[in-house]
Design an enzyme around this catalytic site. Structure first.
Site, mmCIF file in Angstrom:
data_model
loop_
_atom_site.group_PDB
_atom_site.id
_atom_site.type_symbol
_atom_site.label_atom_id
_atom_site.label_comp_id
_atom_site.label_asym_id
_atom_site.label_seq_id
_atom_site.Cartn_x
_atom_site.Cartn_y
_atom_site.Cartn_z
ATOM 1 N N HIS A 64 -19.366 16.242 -28.034
ATOM 2 C CA HIS A 64 -18.099 16.052 -27.779
ATOM 3 C C HIS A 64 -17.303 17.338 -27.700
ATOM 4 O O HIS A 64 -16.353 17.268 -26.570
ATOM 5 C CB HIS A 64 -17.331 15.553 -29.164
ATOM 6 C CG HIS A 64 -17.960 14.090 -29.686
ATOM 7 N ND1 HIS A 64 -18.138 13.882 -30.789
ATOM 8 C CD2 HIS A 64 -18.190 12.813 -28.922
ATOM 9 C CE1 HIS A 64 -18.875 12.421 -31.014
ATOM 10 N NE2 HIS A 64 -18.623 12.068 -29.644
ATOM 11 N N LYS A 88 -15.109 -1.049 -39.304
ATOM 12 C CA LYS A 88 -16.482 0.101 -39.435
ATOM 13 C C LYS A 88 -16.374 0.826 -40.806
ATOM 14 O O LYS A 88 -15.196 0.822 -41.212
ATOM 15 C CB LYS A 88 -16.292 1.025 -38.262
ATOM 16 C CG LYS A 88 -17.104 0.578 -36.893
ATOM 17 C CD LYS A 88 -17.310 1.741 -36.149
ATOM 18 C CE LYS A 88 -17.959 1.487 -34.680
ATOM 19 N NZ LYS A 88 -18.228 2.372 -33.898
ATOM 20 N N ARG A 137 -24.299 10.286 -21.492
ATOM 21 C CA ARG A 137 -25.480 11.050 -21.813
ATOM 22 C C ARG A 137 -26.674 10.610 -21.031
ATOM 23 O O ARG A 137 -27.410 11.432 -20.487
ATOM 24 C CB ARG A 137 -25.790 10.997 -23.259
ATOM 25 C CG ARG A 137 -24.630 11.696 -24.076
ATOM 26 C CD ARG A 137 -24.891 11.238 -25.519
ATOM 27 N NE ARG A 137 -24.578 9.955 -25.920
ATOM 28 C CZ ARG A 137 -24.664 9.252 -26.972
ATOM 29 N NH1 ARG A 137 -24.557 9.733 -28.090
ATOM 30 N NH2 ARG A 137 -24.153 7.918 -27.242
ATOM 31 N N SER A 175 -23.321 11.019 -32.845
ATOM 32 C CA SER A 175 -22.762 11.363 -34.226
ATOM 33 C C SER A 175 -23.747 10.440 -35.197
ATOM 34 O O SER A 175 -23.936 10.879 -36.181
ATOM 35 C CB SER A 175 -21.462 10.595 -34.302
ATOM 36 O OG SER A 175 -20.600 11.339 -33.569
HETATM 37 O O1 PNS Z 1 -16.916 6.914 -29.786
HETATM 38 P P1 PNS Z 1 -17.124 5.349 -29.422
HETATM 39 O O2 PNS Z 1 -17.419 4.452 -30.787
HETATM 40 O O3 PNS Z 1 -18.109 5.027 -28.443
HETATM 41 O O4 PNS Z 1 -15.774 4.863 -28.817
HETATM 42 C C1 PNS Z 1 -15.615 3.615 -28.405
HETATM 43 C C2 PNS Z 1 -13.982 3.308 -28.079
HETATM 44 C C3 PNS Z 1 -13.006 4.065 -29.010
HETATM 45 C C4 PNS Z 1 -13.776 4.267 -26.564
HETATM 46 C C5 PNS Z 1 -13.767 1.738 -27.761
HETATM 47 O O5 PNS Z 1 -14.430 1.172 -28.749
HETATM 48 C C6 PNS Z 1 -12.141 1.327 -27.469
HETATM 49 O O6 PNS Z 1 -11.799 1.948 -26.540
HETATM 50 N N1 PNS Z 1 -11.719 0.834 -28.406
HETATM 51 C C7 PNS Z 1 -10.412 0.261 -28.253
HETATM 52 C C8 PNS Z 1 -10.062 -1.295 -28.230
HETATM 53 C C9 PNS Z 1 -10.148 -1.735 -26.821
HETATM 54 O O7 PNS Z 1 -9.220 -1.109 -25.834
HETATM 55 N N2 PNS Z 1 -10.962 -2.504 -26.233
HETATM 56 C C10 PNS Z 1 -11.012 -2.975 -24.879
HETATM 57 C C11 PNS Z 1 -11.530 -1.913 -24.062
HETATM 58 S S1 PNS Z 1 -13.074 -2.546 -23.510
#
Ligand code: PNS
Length: 212
Positions: A64, A88, A137, A175
Site C-alpha cells: 500500500h 467486517k 497485484r 493485509s
Molecule cells: O481494501 P479493499 O477491502 O479491497 O477495498 C475495497 C473498497 C473499500 C475499495 C470497496 O469495498 C469499496 O469501494 N466500498 C465502498 C462501497 C461502494 O462504493 N460500493 C460500490 C462500488 S463497486
C-alpha cells in the site's frame, strides 16, 4: 530513394516522431468518415487532479505504502480513504488505522488520510476527486477490480479508476496474509512499516492477555 506518393521521406526508428503524414489530397478517400464520430462527452481535466486511494488498510502494508508514494508523484492531491465497514470484524479500528496511515504518509505533503461510509464515488465527489486509485497485484485481482471500476464508472462517469502496480518486491503482500502469518508466529519484517509491526505486537499481546 523513391518515396510513396504523397510522402516526402521515409521514417526510420530514430526519426519516428517525424513520420510524415500523407498530404490531405492523398488520404484514402474510403477512410473519410461519412458521419462525424462522436464519443460520450466527459468533463475536461480539472486544474488540480485529486485522487482517492480507497481500501480497508487493516493494516497498511508496504505494498500500500509503495502505491501511495507512486500516487503522490502523479496527482496533485492523494487522499487515502479507509472504508468504515460495520459488517467486517477488523483487527484495528478505523481510528487506529487512521493513526497508522498518518504516521507513514508524513513524508508526502500532498497525501491526506480520511475515512468514508457509503458509496466510494459519493466520497470522491465530496472531495472533488476525479480519480480512484487501486493497486493490482496479480491477474486474480483483475476480475473484481474491473467489476468495481465499471460499476463506479456507471455511477459517476466523470470519475476515472486508475490501476497501478506496486514494486514487484511487494506484489504478493496482502493485509490478510500479513495478519495470518503474524498470528501464527511467522516473521512479517519488511512486509509492513516498522510502526505497524510494533502495533501488531502490541495488539497480539493485548489479545493474549484477554484470552488468558
Ligand atoms: O481494501 P479493499 O477491502 O479491497 O477495498 C475495497 C473498497 C473499500 C475499495 C470497496 O469495498 C469499496 O469501494 N466500498 C465502498 C462501497 C461502494 O462504493 N460500493 C460500490 C462500488 S463497486
Amino acid at each position: 530513394m523513391k518515396h510513396p506518393a504523397g510522402f516526402h521521406r521515409t521514417a526510420t526508428v530514430e526519426n519516428f516522431s517525424s513520420v510524415p503524414r500523407p498530404n490531405r489530397a492523398d488520404r484514402n478517400p474510403s477512410c473519410r468518415p461519412l458521419v462525424s464520430a462522436r464519443i460520450e462527452a466527459l468533463p475536461p481535466k480539472p486544474p488540480n487532479v485529486i485522487a482517492i486511494y480507497p481500501g480497508s488498510f487493516d493494516p497498511i502494508t508496504n505494498g500500500h505504502l509503495d502505491l501511495i508514494q507512486r500516487g503522490s508523484r502523479l496527482f496533485d492531491r492523494l487522499i487515502v480513504s479507509i472504508l468504515r465497514n460495520e459488517s467486517k470484524q477488523p483487527l484495528f479500528s478505523v481510528e487506529e488505522r487512521t493513526e497508522m496511515l498518518c504516521e507513514v504518509v508524513q513524508d508526502y505533503p500532498n497525501v491526506q488520510v480520511d475515512s468514508f461510509n457509503g458509496l466510494l464515488v459519493d466520497h470522491a465527489a465530496a472531495h472533488s476527486a476525479t480519480v480512484l486509485l487501486r493497486g493490482i497485484r496479480a491477474i486474480s485481482d483483475y476480475e473484481f477490480e474491473l467489476q468495481m471500476a465499471l460499476m463506479n464508472r456507471r455511477l459517476r462517469p466523470g470519475v476515472e479508476t486508475i490501476f497501478m502496480m506496486s514494486n514487484e518486491a511487494y506484489s504478493f503482500i496482502s493485509s490478510r496474509l500479513v495478519k495470518e502469518v503474524f498470528g501464527l508466529g511467522g516473521s512479517i519484517t519488511g512486509l509492513v512499516p516498522a510502526t505497524v509491526e510494533a502495533r501488531l505486537h502490541r495488539r497480539l499481546s493485548q489479545l493474549q492477555t484477554k484470552g488468558a
